[in-house]
Structures are given as structure tokens and as C-alpha cells.
Design a protein around this motif. Sequence first.
Motif, PDB file in Angstrom:
ATOM      1  N   TYR A   1       0.857  -1.199   0.000  1.00  0.00           N
ATOM      2  CA  TYR A   1       0.000   0.000   0.000  1.00  0.00           C
ATOM      3  C   TYR A   1       0.882   1.234   0.000  1.00  0.00           C
ATOM      4  N   PHE A   2       0.496   2.215  -0.815  1.00  0.00           N
ATOM      5  CA  PHE A   2       1.318   3.416  -0.991  1.00  0.00           C
ATOM      6  C   PHE A   2       0.445   4.652  -0.843  1.00  0.00           C
TER       7      PHE A   2
ATOM      8  N   GLN B   1       1.944   7.658  -1.335  1.00  0.00           N
ATOM      9  CA  GLN B   1       2.533   8.566  -2.325  1.00  0.00           C
ATOM     10  C   GLN B   1       2.956   7.702  -3.499  1.00  0.00           C
TER      11      GLN B   1
ATOM     12  N   PRO C   1       4.538   5.280  -5.890  1.00  0.00           N
ATOM     13  CA  PRO C   1       5.569   4.293  -5.594  1.00  0.00           C
ATOM     14  C   PRO C   1       6.861   4.461  -6.403  1.00  0.00           C
TER      15      PRO C   1
ATOM     16  N   ILE D   1       8.733  -3.173  -1.692  1.00  0.00           N
ATOM     17  CA  ILE D   1       7.560  -2.353  -1.347  1.00  0.00           C
ATOM     18  C   ILE D   1       7.950  -1.303  -0.298  1.00  0.00           C
TER      19      ILE D   1
ATOM     20  N   GLY E   1       8.474   3.178  -0.244  1.00  0.00           N
ATOM     21  CA  GLY E   1       7.648   4.026   0.622  1.00  0.00           C
ATOM     22  C   GLY E   1       6.317   3.407   0.983  1.00  0.00           C
ATOM     23  N   GLY E   2       6.172   2.105   0.760  1.00  0.00           N
ATOM     24  CA  GLY E   2       4.887   1.460   1.028  1.00  0.00           C
ATOM     25  C   GLY E   2       4.894   0.637   2.300  1.00  0.00           C
TER      26      GLY E   2
ATOM     27  N   CYS F   1       2.986   3.953   7.319  1.00  0.00           N
ATOM     28  CA  CYS F   1       3.607   4.349   6.066  1.00  0.00           C
ATOM     29  C   CYS F   1       4.483   5.570   6.294  1.00  0.00           C
TER      30      CYS F   1
ATOM     31  N   GLN G   1       8.497   5.840   5.790  1.00  0.00           N
ATOM     32  CA  GLN G   1       9.137   6.817   4.907  1.00  0.00           C
ATOM     33  C   GLN G   1      10.134   7.686   5.671  1.00  0.00           C
TER      34      GLN G   1
END
Length: 299
Positions: free
Chosen positions: A94-95, A97, A99, A193, A197-198, A293, A297
Motif C-alpha cells: 500500500y502506498f 505517495q 511508488p 515495497i 515508501g509502502g 507508512c 518513509q
Amino acid sequence: MPPIRFPLSRREDARLIDLHCHSDASDGTLTPAELVDLAVATGLQALAITDHDTFEGYDAARPVAVSRGLALICGVEVGARLAGASRSAHILGYFFQDPGAELRDWLLHLQVSRRERNVALLERLQENGIRLSWDDLVSRAPRQMGRPHFAQAMVSQGYVRTLQEAFDLYLSEDGVAWTDRDEPPCEEAISRIVNAGGVACLAHPVRLSRDAARMREILSQLIPAGLGGLECHHTEHTPEDTRLLLALASDFRLVVTGGSDFHGVNKPGVSLGTGAGNVDVPASVLDKLQALCGSVQGR
Ligand code: AMP
Ligand code: FE
Ligand code: FE
Ligand code: ZN
């Protein structure tokens, strides 16, 4: 394009979200725009499109979601090899922003092995007396071909009565035409992933085991690689499965996720948002996922 608004307000927490579904960019039967419309009509507060190995469906749905005011989350589902397991694990990413190019390029690379598998699967079916044409399969798969398109073709040509029969007799791991595919190790799928950033989550864990001790082993193996969440709510889960998975998520400090795994008519009896009437994912899950998330990040 205006940003999609997160997090959701408290008032909206009573409403449902669905963090697992497929568009016709992979093996669902609704277009990305139709999925957004259905999510809005169903009253979903948020939707994650998690096509197999591609962001094409999400990319196409995004402007539609913005215009309809639906919180759309970018997602993906990747099949991956798990050491010591006879079936592949499915990892959801799941992102919040974009990917980025590196992950997108890696997915293109996975699509090469999918195509090779599809060609080999067609041959295996032919050896077993099932004569499908490549052109017919291509016409059923607008963007990316998967086994459900083979199942559709087999039903349409009268080789089997239902999609499920096509899987049970021919296409599943126990089927006579089963054709393996070159898949990345779970640890690589998870780290790619996370590096993009996910948040990486284990999809429908009952696919691997319903045994608590075995699940603990699997989670102990995947968490050091960066696994952040566990799909506790899923159409194929019994109430006992969900209870066990919620307890494991709590013990291992994994974010709880969930979704219907809606595929349109390719998975009969599964509705967006509610699955088979047994899926109920509260919107509060999304805030926790997004918080994780952010912390990933910010590492
Ligand atoms: P593929 O990614 O082409 O290998 O196809 C996998 C997809 O086929 C899954 O995401 C499901 O949609 C469907 N599928 C896999 N196994 C089964 C099964 N045993 N019964 C019904 N559908 C299945
Ligand atoms: Fe699928
Ligand atoms: Fe899956
Ligand atoms: Zn899925």
C-alpha cells in the motif's frame, strides 16, 4: 490534480473501507472507473485497488476517484516464494505517495515471467486435450492475462461448467495443467515495497496455513524483512480465522488490514466491501496504515 484527503474524520469511521480488489488491469472484470463508481454506490469510504503485478488500474482510477470524492489508495498484490511453503505467499503493498519508477520497473519485470507462464500453461492445457486459442485469451484479457481468463475461455468452450471447476481440475496447484511461475522471494517483494515508501502486508494468510504455530513461524520469518501488516479480514476467512489473525497481529504489532478480494464476475459471490457478507473493515484501519507508512518513509 488535488490530493485525496486522508485521514478520515471520526464520523466517517463507522463507514466501511475495502483494501483489496482487482480491476480489469489484472484479473478483475470491472474497469478501474467502474470499480470507483461501485465503491461510491456501495457507500465505501475508501478503496485500495490491488491488482496483481501492476499499477495500471490504480493509475486509471485515480482521476475518476478525485472527481467522485472517493479516497483511493494505491496498492498492488505480488505472488512470492516463501521458504518451506508449498504455495506462494501473496504480498500486498500500500502506498500513500507515488511508488516511483524503481518499483514500477520491477513489476514490468514480473510481467515477463507471467507471460512465459501463460505460454507454458496454454501448452500444458493442450497436452490435456483443452484446446484454447491464444487470440481468444488475449481478447478476454484487456491488459494482463491471468489464470481466470483461461478459466473463462474453458467455460465458454464447454470444457468445464464453472470457473471454479476449471481451477479445481486444471489450473490450481492440484490441477493437471498446473504450471509454476518464476516468482521473487517474499523477502525481496517486501523490501521492494518498503523501499518504495509502502507498507507490505501478508494477504489472506489462510492460503499458507490455518495453524497458529505455523503462522507464528511465517510471521517471524517475514517481519525482519519489513512486513508491516496482516490481512485479518478477507472473504475466505472464517470467524475463527479472523480471531486468530487479529490476535497474531496484536502479538506481532502488525497493522490489521482487510478487504473483499473482489474480482467482479471472475469470483462469483464476492461483493465489493462486504465479500461474502463476512467482511467488515472499519475505516480506522486506514489511519493506522497511513501512520505506519509515514514512519517507514521517515526512517
Ligand atoms: P495468476 O496470477 O494468473 O496465477 O492467477 C491467480 C488468480 O487466479 C488469483 O488471484 C485468483 O483470482 C484466481 N485463483 C487462483 N487460485 C484459484 C482457485 N483455486 N480457485 C479460484 N480462483 C483461483
Ligand atoms: Fe486474482
Ligand atoms: Fe491473492
Ligand atoms: Zn487478490
